[in-house]
Each structure stands twice: as C-alpha cells, then as structure tokens.
Write a protein that holds these residues in place. Structure first.
Motif, PDB file in Angstrom:
ATOM      1  N   ILE A   7     -29.816 -18.313  -0.155  1.00  0.00           N
ATOM      2  CA  ILE A   7     -31.254 -18.092  -0.402  1.00  0.00           C
ATOM      3  C   ILE A   7     -31.800 -16.985   0.511  1.00  0.00           C
ATOM      4  O   ILE A   7     -32.767 -16.309   0.170  1.00  0.00           O
ATOM      5  N   SER A   8     -31.128 -16.808   1.655  1.00  0.00           N
ATOM      6  CA  SER A   8     -31.599 -15.785   2.594  1.00  0.00           C
ATOM      7  C   SER A   8     -31.450 -14.370   2.027  1.00  0.00           C
ATOM      8  O   SER A   8     -32.044 -13.422   2.531  1.00  0.00           O
ATOM      9  N   LYS A   9     -30.663 -14.248   0.955  1.00  0.00           N
ATOM     10  CA  LYS A   9     -30.491 -12.923   0.342  1.00  0.00           C
ATOM     11  C   LYS A   9     -31.718 -12.534  -0.496  1.00  0.00           C
ATOM     12  O   LYS A   9     -31.832 -11.403  -0.944  1.00  0.00           O
ATOM     13  N   TYR A  10     -32.571 -13.516  -0.777  1.00  0.00           N
ATOM     14  CA  TYR A  10     -33.710 -13.263  -1.675  1.00  0.00           C
ATOM     15  C   TYR A  10     -35.008 -13.112  -0.887  1.00  0.00           C
ATOM     16  O   TYR A  10     -35.185 -13.742   0.155  1.00  0.00           O
ATOM     17  N   ASN A  11     -35.888 -12.323  -1.475  1.00  0.00           N
ATOM     18  CA  ASN A  11     -37.208 -12.156  -0.875  1.00  0.00           C
ATOM     19  C   ASN A  11     -38.222 -12.789  -1.836  1.00  0.00           C
ATOM     20  O   ASN A  11     -38.255 -12.461  -3.021  1.00  0.00           O
ATOM     21  N   TRP A  12     -39.040 -13.691  -1.308  1.00  0.00           N
ATOM     22  CA  TRP A  12     -39.951 -14.484  -2.152  1.00  0.00           C
ATOM     23  C   TRP A  12     -40.838 -13.583  -3.014  1.00  0.00           C
ATOM     24  O   TRP A  12     -40.935 -13.772  -4.228  1.00  0.00           O
ATOM     25  N   SER A  13     -41.487 -12.584  -2.401  1.00  0.00           N
ATOM     26  CA  SER A  13     -42.436 -11.799  -3.211  1.00  0.00           C
ATOM     27  C   SER A  13     -41.727 -10.887  -4.217  1.00  0.00           C
ATOM     28  O   SER A  13     -42.268 -10.652  -5.303  1.00  0.00           O
TER      29      SER A  13
END
Ligand code: SF4
Length: 372
Positions: A7-13
């Motif tokens: 999940i750390s590979k993704y950016n929420w916005s």
C-alpha cells in the motif's frame, strides 16, 4: 513483503484523482470483462459508474450464483466486553465515554452461549473492546474453548494480536478473524484514533496476515464507511483482499461494509454514505474478486438487507445484541452501536428462506482441521 509495503507504493490523492477521472466507456469496458484489472475496479467505483448499477447488479448476481449458489451464511455476535483502552472518535466503547463497563465472567459467557445456541446458528462471532488486561489472550482462550462446545465456527473480532497469540486461539478452536482497518488513509487514521495501541496503523494493517499465517481459515477485512471517501477506501479494501487471496490461497477472504451508526459519544461521520454508495461498493468488489465473501451486518436496516440478498451478499448476521450480557441478562446499556435490523434470528432466517435462499447455519466442522 507485507501489505504495508504494497500500500505504501500508492498515493491516496493520486488514486482518488484516477478514480474520479474514469469515464463511461471505462465503466462499460470493465462490466464486460471477465478478469478485471485494478484500473477496471477503479472505474466501477467511480462516479461515472453510478449510471450502471443495474447491469453491475445483474453481473454480480450471476457471479455470486456461480461461486456460492443461493446460500447465505448466518452468524451471530456475542459481545464479551465493552471495556477498551483506546480512543477512537467514532466508537461507543471509546475509553472517554462514561457508561457502565463490563467484561463477562466465564459463568456469564456460558449463560450467553446457552441462549444463543437455541437459535440453531453454529457460527458465532466473539466481539470485545480492546483491553489487553481485562480481555487478555488467556481470557479469550477460555471463551473460545467454551464456545467450541456448541458452535462449529468461531470468529474473533478482538484487538489485533501477534502471530503466536492467534495460533493459541486457533489451536483452541477459533477458525476465523474479523478485523477492519477502519480507514486505509494514514492521515485520517491518525485523526480518528487518538489514543491507545490502535494508533499503530501498521500493526493493525498487518494483523490479517499474522492471523492467516497462524492458520485461521477465514479472514474478514473492511473499512468503516464514513471516515473518508468511500470510493478510495473500497479501492484499497479490494487491493488488500486481492493481496491476501494471492498470498494465502487456502484462506477465504471476506469483506464487510460497516457504515458508522449512532453510538455513545454521537460522532458525526465526515462523509455521509448513502444506500447507493454501499451498493456500488459491494457490486464493484464482487465484479473485481469473484470468490470474495461479502458480509452485511445488522447495522443495516431490514428493508435494505432484504434487497442486498439478491445482489451478491454471502454472509449476514442475525438477531444481534451489541453489548455484553445482551442475550441472557437482557442488558440494554453499554452498546457499541445501535442495531438497525432488529428482527430476531428466527425471523431473519425465515425471511431468507422465503426469498428462495438457503440460510446456512453450519458450514464448517473442526474435523476439517484435523483432516488436512
Ligand atoms: S473501535 Fe475498538 S478499539 Fe476503538 S474504541 Fe471501539 S472498541 Fe475500542
């Protein structure tokens, strides 16, 4: 590598922008595909997909029949404690809320179990607040052993534990875990979890993996709907479910869609989640992951639950009380949240039957563990 690394590979916005940029052709393309990519899943969760809920529902119904038949697994919760050391702003059990706190003695647990077993339901969900001293692993172990005598499947919904602690409970007879991340957005997580061990986002996020590694056969995950944008939350729920299904292929993964309900403290959700949002989330998950179990609890009203049965749900709770002593002692105080579907277990089971579905009261036996 754990799901935390994933999940750390993704950016929420960035994920949010991608979901909101999907257009009708992306949605239609996703509905007509058999194996969906993450991009397709994002399209189904987008605002553009709201026009297509009907074809999505048809497809969801078809896939669910193919994978699960016309069955609804029924389970019943038993709250053993409303004591909690954490401070989650949305929860009635928040340490700062003033009401009568209680952890059932083992004799009281036996009384609860005696009443619950009369429903004929063999799947029991053991729930508690997070209080490692009052609701220790030793205590939970004793509760599991008691429940084991009358119930074939024991689901635990308690504080996240270490792998060896999950193994202890598994060896005593717990076969399933329910543990919701509440929100997958790290910043929002910080804002709503103000104190206690639950402030540790990573320890909670990795708990399903520790439980699966310890042998538990069903793992339930989900986001608490209302804390952040549901489209992005459900995207990460889907990513998490897919990760667990790939890594632990022997484990059945289920997803729940709990919406924030009124509780002690009267927290007002930041995002209002309407019925349409809930339905879209459920249908998208089914089209994305054909084998995932979809769970709807008695948090939802009877009329809505009755409709959702046709759309892809595979598990539902029945006759729930959300406070310790709610069944045998008729306690009314100290609930975690208000139940919306107030039908008795028997009434609900009957209504499932009337719709032409099989209410499954037992689908697991401990002999399975010994046989594999
Ligand atoms: S959500 Fe869980 S940990 Fe948080 S206050 Fe409620 S019972 Fe405690």
């Amino acid at each position: 590598m754990s799901f935390y690394d994933e999940i750390s590979k993704y950016n929420w916005s960035e994920v949010k922008d991608f979901i909101y940029s999907r257009k009708e052709p992306d949605v239609l393309n996703a509905i007509n595909k058999n194996a969906l990519s993450l991009e397709d899943f994002a399209a189904l969760l987008s605002p553009a997909a709201e026009k297509f809920l009907e074809p999505m529902a048809k497809e969801s119904h078809r896939i669910t029949l193919q994978r699960f038949g016309k069955t609804i697994k029924i389970y019943i919760p038993m709250y053993v404690s409303n004591e909690c050391v954490n401070s989650c702003v949305y929860c009635g059990f928040n340490v700062h809320n003033k009401f009568k706190r209680k952890t059932l003695t083992l004799d009281e647990v036996k009384l609860e179990l005696d009443v619950i077993k009369k429903t004929g339901i063999k799947h029991i969900l053991i729930c508690s607040g997070e209080h490692p001293k009052k609701v220790s692993v030793d205590y939970l172990n004793e509760v599991v052993k008691l429940a084991r005598k009358d119930f074939s499947s024991i689901i635990i919904e308690v504080q996240p534990l270490d792998e060896n602690e999950y193994r202890i409970l598994y060896n005593s007879g717990a076969d399933s875990l329910a543990l919701y991340q509440e929100t997958y957005n790290k910043d929002t997580y910080k804002e709503v979890h103000l104190g206690g061990k639950k402030t540790d986002y990573r320890y909670r996020l990795e708990a399903p993996e520790r439980a699966a590694a310890a042998g538990l056969r069903t793992i339930g995950i989900g986001a608490l709907m209302g804390l952040d944008d549901f489209r992005v939350e459900e995207f990460f729920v889907g990513l998490h479910a897919r990760y667990l299904m790939r890594k632990f292929w022997k484990t059945h993964i289920t997803v729940s869609f709990p919406r924030i309900r009124d509780a002690e403290g009267h927290f007002k959700p930041t995002y209002l989640i309407n019925d349409k949002n809930l339905v879209q989330s459920m249908l998208s998950l089914r089209l994305f992951l054909h084998d995932v179990g979809l769970v709807i609890s008695t948090r939802e009203p009877a009329e809505l639950r009755d409709k959702l049965i046709y759309l892809g749900v595979t598990q539902m709770s029945a006759g729930s009380k959300t406070n310790p002593g709610g069944y045998a002692a008729g306690e009314e105080e100290g609930k975690q949240f208000e139940v919306e579907d107030t039908r008795s277990a028997e009434e609900f089971i009957e209504s499932v039957r009337k719709k032409g579905f099989d209410p499954v009261l037992k689908d697991w036996d401990s002999s399975f563990i010994n046989a594999v």
